[in-house]
Design a protein around this motif. Structure first.
Motif, PDB file in Angstrom:
ATOM      1  N   UNK A  97       0.827  -1.208   0.000  1.00  0.00           N
ATOM      2  CA  UNK A  97       0.000   0.000   0.000  1.00  0.00           C
ATOM      3  C   UNK A  97       0.861   1.258   0.000  1.00  0.00           C
ATOM      4  N   UNK A  98       1.948   1.248   0.763  1.00  0.00           N
ATOM      5  CA  UNK A  98       2.808   2.429   0.832  1.00  0.00           C
ATOM      6  C   UNK A  98       3.534   2.666  -0.486  1.00  0.00           C
ATOM      7  N   UNK A  99       3.990   1.600  -1.135  1.00  0.00           N
ATOM      8  CA  UNK A  99       4.640   1.744  -2.443  1.00  0.00           C
ATOM      9  C   UNK A  99       3.686   2.377  -3.452  1.00  0.00           C
ATOM     10  N   UNK A 100       2.486   1.855  -3.541  1.00  0.00           N
ATOM     11  CA  UNK A 100       1.525   2.376  -4.510  1.00  0.00           C
ATOM     12  C   UNK A 100       1.097   3.808  -4.165  1.00  0.00           C
ATOM     13  N   UNK A 120      -2.291  11.863   4.985  1.00  0.00           N
ATOM     14  CA  UNK A 120      -1.732  10.551   5.323  1.00  0.00           C
ATOM     15  C   UNK A 120      -0.675  10.699   6.409  1.00  0.00           C
ATOM     16  N   UNK A 121       0.178  11.712   6.259  1.00  0.00           N
ATOM     17  CA  UNK A 121       1.261  11.905   7.219  1.00  0.00           C
ATOM     18  C   UNK A 121       0.721  12.256   8.609  1.00  0.00           C
ATOM     19  N   UNK A 122      -0.375  13.001   8.665  1.00  0.00           N
ATOM     20  CA  UNK A 122      -0.954  13.398   9.953  1.00  0.00           C
ATOM     21  C   UNK A 122      -1.509  12.205  10.724  1.00  0.00           C
ATOM     22  N   UNK A 123      -1.774  11.094  10.038  1.00  0.00           N
ATOM     23  CA  UNK A 123      -2.273   9.918  10.751  1.00  0.00           C
ATOM     24  C   UNK A 123      -1.228   9.328  11.692  1.00  0.00           C
ATOM     25  N   UNK A 156      -2.632  -2.275   8.339  1.00  0.00           N
ATOM     26  CA  UNK A 156      -1.729  -2.290   7.187  1.00  0.00           C
ATOM     27  C   UNK A 156      -1.462  -0.907   6.599  1.00  0.00           C
ATOM     28  N   UNK A 157      -2.220   0.113   6.981  1.00  0.00           N
ATOM     29  CA  UNK A 157      -1.916   1.462   6.501  1.00  0.00           C
ATOM     30  C   UNK A 157      -0.720   2.001   7.268  1.00  0.00           C
ATOM     31  N   UNK A 158       0.234   2.609   6.550  1.00  0.00           N
ATOM     32  CA  UNK A 158       1.454   3.092   7.199  1.00  0.00           C
ATOM     33  C   UNK A 158       1.864   4.439   6.613  1.00  0.00           C
ATOM     34  N   UNK A 159       1.703   5.501   7.385  1.00  0.00           N
ATOM     35  CA  UNK A 159       2.143   6.820   6.939  1.00  0.00           C
ATOM     36  C   UNK A 159       3.668   6.894   6.879  1.00  0.00           C
ATOM     37  N   UNK A 160       4.337   6.230   7.806  1.00  0.00           N
ATOM     38  CA  UNK A 160       5.797   6.270   7.835  1.00  0.00           C
ATOM     39  C   UNK A 160       6.383   5.656   6.571  1.00  0.00           C
ATOM     40  N   UNK A 161       5.913   4.471   6.198  1.00  0.00           N
ATOM     41  CA  UNK A 161       6.430   3.816   4.997  1.00  0.00           C
ATOM     42  C   UNK A 161       6.104   4.630   3.748  1.00  0.00           C
ATOM     43  N   UNK A 162       4.901   5.217   3.683  1.00  0.00           N
ATOM     44  CA  UNK A 162       4.541   6.059   2.546  1.00  0.00           C
ATOM     45  C   UNK A 162       5.477   7.251   2.442  1.00  0.00           C
TER      46      UNK A 162
END
Length: 284
Positions: A97-100, A120-123, A156-162
């Protein structure tokens, strides 16, 4: 010449002192693990009667057999399997998800893309513990309690990886994207053939971190699983501690703790080179 010899001698002394400090630090870190391993190979009486032995005993096979194939609510082997499915699902799901997401934010121009990125980052300020009640309601509404999907999907959502993938994609020269466009490559072909191989070390570093994050989850599995067959290994260790006046079976508890460390250690050791490169290399 004398000055150069003195410099080498000083450098050698500093090197030895550095290694000595590392060895001492390693002993401090490893000693509790060694004690846990020793405790998992002796009898209950040897643990509760001081002084505790510092060398392994003769109950290794017996204690580990009891730990793997028995348990308070479920066998430890099955709880480790549940933890493995959860950790792999969370790590792979977060990475995909973060790659896409990062690919879309960097390479596609659409209204509000910066706004979406910062949302996304604020999450990061809203971890699972903060939004656990509404997340539980959503999972329960979809009928995902006591299921692997319920264990995995909400995490599975990850602001850090994104953010990390976005920053890396922004360092990729624009000429690569332009050359791919000239050659007739579609966006997903550019992503699959160029960006994904270049991101290999980043993916490996994040996989190690995210696998350990998923493996060590306790609060979320505890909340959404009521079926003992869905317990994870971290939950299992907590359940092994007695309540009231019951006596703890310390050899089995210590054996379970050692078993719980093995999968993360295997992941770290097997991906150590890529993990280090992904964290420190400037050119991926």
């Amino acid at each position: 010449m004398a000055d150069r010899t003195g410099m080498v001698e000083k450098r050698g002394a500093g090197l030895w002192l550095t290694h000595l400090g590392l060895i001492i630090g390693l002993l401090f870190v490893f000693f509790p693990i060694w004690l846990a391993f020793v405790a998992s190979t002796v009898t209950q009486a040897e643990i509760v009667r001081p002084p505790m032995p510092l060398l392994p005993g003769d109950q290794f096979l017996e204690n580990y057999k009891r730990a793997l194939f028995s348990g308070i609510n479920a066998p430890v082997a099955w709880m480790m399997f549940n933890s493995l499915i959860m950790a792999m699902g969370i790590a792979l799901g977060k990475i995909v998800i973060s790659l896409l997401s990062a690919f879309a934010i960097v390479y596609f121009k659409f209204p509000g893309r910066k706004t979406f990125f910062w949302l996304i980052f604020l999450t990061l300020m809203l971890p699972v513990e903060v939004r656990i009640v509404p997340t539980y309601e959503v999972v329960a509404g979809f009928g995902m309690l006591n299921s692997y999907s319920g264990l995995i999907f909400p995490l599975i959502a990850s602001a850090t990886a994104t953010f990390l993938f976005r920053q890396f994609f922004m360092t990729v020269p624009d000429e690569l994207a332009e050359a791919a466009r000239v050659d007739g490559a579609k966006p997903m072909r550019f992503f699959w053939d160029i960006l994904l191989p270049m991101s290999r070390t980043n993916i490996a570093a994040l996989f190690v971190i995210l696998f350990i994050y998923g493996w060590n989850q306790y609060l979320w599995p505890l909340l959404i699983t009521t079926d003992p067959s869905m317990n994870t290994i971290v939950m299992g260790i907590k359940q092994m501690f007695p309540s009231g006046d019951d006596t703890a079976d310390w050899p089995v508890i210590m054996a379970t703790s050692i078993l719980a460390m093995i999968p993360p250690v295997i992941v770290v050791v097997s991906m150590q080179r890529l993990f280090v490169r992904g964290l420190v290399d400037s050119e991926k």
